[in-house]
Design a protein around this motif. Sequence first.
Motif, short mmCIF file in Angstrom:
data_model
loop_
_atom_site.label_atom_id
_atom_site.label_comp_id
_atom_site.label_asym_id
_atom_site.label_seq_id
_atom_site.Cartn_x
_atom_site.Cartn_y
_atom_site.Cartn_z
N ALA A 120 0.83 -1.20 0.00
CA ALA A 120 0.00 0.00 0.00
C ALA A 120 0.87 1.26 0.00
O ALA A 120 0.54 2.25 -0.65
N ALA A 121 1.97 1.21 0.73
CA ALA A 121 2.85 2.38 0.84
C ALA A 121 3.82 2.51 -0.32
O ALA A 121 4.55 3.51 -0.40
N LYS A 122 3.85 1.50 -1.20
CA LYS A 122 4.81 1.47 -2.32
C LYS A 122 6.25 1.53 -1.80
O LYS A 122 7.11 2.22 -2.34
N VAL A 123 6.49 0.79 -0.75
CA VAL A 123 7.81 0.75 -0.11
C VAL A 123 8.44 -0.60 -0.34
O VAL A 123 7.81 -1.64 -0.17
N GLN A 124 9.70 -0.58 -0.72
CA GLN A 124 10.43 -1.81 -0.99
C GLN A 124 10.88 -2.46 0.30
O GLN A 124 11.30 -1.80 1.25
N ALA A 125 10.81 -3.76 0.35
CA ALA A 125 11.34 -4.50 1.50
C ALA A 125 12.87 -4.46 1.43
O ALA A 125 13.45 -4.86 0.42
N PRO A 126 13.53 -3.99 2.47
CA PRO A 126 14.99 -3.87 2.41
C PRO A 126 15.69 -5.22 2.52
O PRO A 126 15.20 -6.14 3.17
N GLU A 127 16.83 -5.31 1.88
CA GLU A 127 17.65 -6.50 2.02
C GLU A 127 18.53 -6.44 3.27
O GLU A 127 18.86 -7.48 3.85
N THR A 128 18.88 -5.23 3.68
CA THR A 128 19.63 -5.06 4.92
C THR A 128 19.06 -3.87 5.69
O THR A 128 18.57 -2.90 5.10
N ILE A 129 19.12 -3.95 7.01
CA ILE A 129 18.80 -2.83 7.89
C ILE A 129 19.94 -2.69 8.87
O ILE A 129 20.33 -3.65 9.54
N ASN A 130 20.51 -1.49 8.90
CA ASN A 130 21.65 -1.21 9.77
C ASN A 130 22.77 -2.23 9.58
O ASN A 130 23.44 -2.65 10.53
N GLY A 131 22.98 -2.64 8.34
CA GLY A 131 24.06 -3.55 8.00
C GLY A 131 23.76 -5.01 8.22
O GLY A 131 24.62 -5.86 7.95
N VAL A 132 22.55 -5.34 8.69
CA VAL A 132 22.20 -6.73 8.96
C VAL A 132 21.31 -7.26 7.84
O VAL A 132 20.26 -6.67 7.54
N LYS A 133 21.74 -8.36 7.21
CA LYS A 133 20.94 -8.96 6.15
C LYS A 133 19.61 -9.44 6.73
O LYS A 133 19.56 -10.09 7.77
N GLN A 134 18.53 -9.14 6.02
CA GLN A 134 17.20 -9.43 6.53
C GLN A 134 16.66 -10.78 6.10
O GLN A 134 16.91 -11.24 4.97
N LEU A 135 15.96 -11.41 7.01
CA LEU A 135 15.27 -12.66 6.71
C LEU A 135 14.12 -12.39 5.74
O LEU A 135 13.51 -11.31 5.79
N PRO A 136 13.82 -13.32 4.86
CA PRO A 136 12.66 -13.12 3.99
C PRO A 136 11.37 -13.10 4.82
O PRO A 136 11.30 -13.70 5.89
N PHE A 137 10.37 -12.42 4.30
CA PHE A 137 9.07 -12.42 4.97
C PHE A 137 8.38 -13.77 4.78
O PHE A 137 8.50 -14.41 3.74
N ASP A 138 7.66 -14.18 5.79
CA ASP A 138 6.76 -15.32 5.65
C ASP A 138 5.38 -14.85 5.21
O ASP A 138 4.57 -15.64 4.76
N GLY A 139 5.12 -13.58 5.40
CA GLY A 139 3.82 -13.03 5.05
C GLY A 139 3.65 -12.77 3.57
O GLY A 139 4.61 -12.65 2.81
N ILE A 140 2.39 -12.66 3.18
CA ILE A 140 1.98 -12.42 1.80
C ILE A 140 1.03 -11.24 1.78
O ILE A 140 0.11 -11.18 2.59
N SER A 141 1.23 -10.31 0.89
CA SER A 141 0.32 -9.17 0.80
C SER A 141 -1.10 -9.62 0.55
O SER A 141 -1.37 -10.51 -0.27
N MET A 142 -2.03 -8.99 1.24
CA MET A 142 -3.45 -9.28 1.07
C MET A 142 -4.12 -8.31 0.11
O MET A 142 -5.35 -8.37 -0.09
N ALA A 143 -3.35 -7.42 -0.48
CA ALA A 143 -3.95 -6.39 -1.33
C ALA A 143 -4.70 -6.98 -2.52
O ALA A 143 -5.64 -6.36 -3.05
N TYR A 144 -4.32 -8.17 -2.95
CA TYR A 144 -5.00 -8.80 -4.08
C TYR A 144 -6.47 -9.07 -3.78
O TYR A 144 -7.30 -9.22 -4.69
N THR A 145 -6.82 -9.14 -2.49
CA THR A 145 -8.21 -9.42 -2.12
C THR A 145 -9.11 -8.20 -2.24
O THR A 145 -10.33 -8.34 -2.25
#
Length: 817
Positions: A491-516
């Motif tokens: 909704a915010a048109k914001v990209q999921a970051p690959e790193t935050i404060n130099g720490v590689k991020q885990l992939p999300f387990d969640g799925i956007s519900m916007a398709y509904t």
Amino acid sequence: MKRHFSYVLAASLSLLASEAPALAQGASAKAGNGGPPNVSILPYPDPVFKGIIGRTTEDSKPDFPQPVKAPEGAPNILVILTDDVGFGASATFGGPVPTPSLEALAAQGLKYNAFNTTALCSPTRAALITGRDQHTVHTGIIMERSLGYPGYDSLMPKSAGTVAEILRGNGYSTAWFGKNHNVPAWQSSADGPFDLWPTGLGFDYFYGFIGGDTDQWDPTVFENTSPVEPKEKLTGAAKANYNLDADLADQAIHWIEQQHALAPNKPFFAYYAPGASHAPHHVPKEWIAKFKGQFDQGWDKLREETFARQKKLGIIPQDAILTPRPANMPAWDSLDAKHKELFSHMAEIYAAFLAYDDYNIGRVIESLKQEGLSDNTLVIFIEGDNGGSAEGTLQGTANEIAVLGNGAKESFDYLYSIKDELGGPLHYNHMPVPWSWAFDTPFQWTKRYASHFGGVRNGMVMSWPGHIKDVGGLREQFHYVTDILPTILEAAKVQAPETINGVKQLPFDGISMAYTWDDAKAASHRVTQLFEMFGNRGIYHDGWMASTTPLVFAWEPEPKGITPESFNWELYDLHKDFSQGADLAKAMPEKLKQMEELWWAEAGRNNALPLVLSPQATLAAVFQKPSLTRGRSHFVYHQGTVRIPEGTAPTVKNTSYTITAKLNVPEQGAEGVVVTQGGRFAGWGLVVLDGKPVWAYKNTQQPNDGIRLNGPNKLTPGDHVVSVEFAYDGKKGEFGKGGVYVLKVDGAEVAKTTISRTVPFIYSVDETLDIGDDRGTPILEDYADRMPFKYNGGIAEVDIDLQGGNAAAAVPDIDGK
């Protein structure tokens, strides 16, 4: 039979392959580009200077670094999460409690009838703010029950950045109001560390409480990381009528108004998580009066009425099954008139609390309209972090902590005698279990049971004017609490970051519900979901649900020697069976076996192993987890040291001890609290009343359930040493035994008494150890109208010596026993 994980994974691959794309869910998290294009690092790199630097400013061109701006048109976002609300409680989902604020949002947005949580508080909240499975973020259990395994140690990793961190890094203002039950117990004091407090998780501002619940009349409140006393500056009726639920709304409204006034073009993210309707059910009397007589029909009839309304409203399918009352719950018609009178009143109080909370939420939503923000605000309202709570026992309780945490007894006659006080400040009340079951209509079981929808199914509403066009519609796609964060990012048109404060991020387990939003008939994008809590397991896959049969209810003693094989499995075809009402386990054993094997594979993949089979299995970990007090037997505190949480205070339980206070008595005489821990509902305190030292100890708030030692003489002006010595009767490993108390002044005994029992495990969830005054509720009602009853002289120090060492007794939790 023990299963080796590699075998289990291999055994489940055929099911996954044939019914794919079950596990492709985390890859869909990136929803758009926010901030600088194609940058997936937060915080964004420092901007390159684009000006010109000459020898002087005359031949130079400035280029001032600009703050990161949110994507054009990014909406404000308000996420609301209530507490302990069953699927069938709110009128919006067919329940008996009017929830006009939720209803208004649903009328201009969408209702979701297949949205699921984790069955318990901390795990749901961790999954919500991180978009990852609760076990992946180390929160498979509540904070107080944490274990030394990655899925359960309560330490959310830096590789799981929160929605607030992502949005703040992309130009949003962020705030959290209300409940936080995601701070590890040993990190909840003024010593910190604070990186797992809201302000360390990407929230600019926090106003609320740390822990499973709090007294709504006398709460323990933090602003950012500092304790505040919200009633301190109030007087008269405002002070007498203070309730945290209303205060949270006031604070959220003020923050929204201020944010909009200062930066009207900057979007905000607000996470609003009130304590309602978790016990204690504290609500103004005038709200309780609104529900008088509305539950006289009892829980059996209420469930039938709710079920009929749900069908009429189209909330549930017409062929849904109303699951039966468990045999260990009494039929309403089996009760006598006095039991019905008390129990129906307890339901009235709960309903009033939920309705009052909805009213205050409505005030926050109305503030969006007043500020002209509602058209560009995505509101996500999750009605409950799990199902209704079964922690109220079969007869309800006037002191949830004492009964569930310490095994205290309450007679029915006692409860009936204080019926009209329930809901007010003198009790910590909860309703009988069958009401919670009724508020979970049409499902089986309750909070804590992740195996069945009574524990995990919660009504949810989304509203975003102009973007959600099928207003008033119902969505039936199966979704999980981890899906909220990816929905927000899209909704915010914001990209999921690959790193935050130099720490590689885990992939999300969640799925956007916007398709509904635009397609009511779209197939669910979530194909597989693991459920687990205290050995109760469930696995959803492509419209099927396999569930273990719980062994006991929350109020019942647990069997010994539990193994995974202690649980039977059930099987449900959710395409035809909305409420898990028709078990197909015997008819389809091969399908059930496939689902069970899939559970083990998903458990391994999601960090959920080893399996925690029982709440009692977590008690041994109390001696392993970090502690500020373990190994210490001598503690020294000074005047003004207040709000020390019980989890970081010396454990004066199940041991002998001496408390020594070095006092200065002023010329006009002494008055006030010297040291206290806990409060009205359980605890102890050394107080000076009318110049005389007084020691009080309370197991509960019930009359005569404790002792009081009164010094016979007033303390003369000058310096004195006042001490309390306790000789514990119990042996090592014996909990809650009695002993002998001796009160001394300047080394001379002035009073002595025996107590038959003491608090074995926990005084309070939210009350604290305080030196020099009393925060929260009073130990003695003598000074209730003078709180915090600050000591008027000097306190050089208060020493606490534990003769048995700091035994750190295992502390049962108050949010999922």
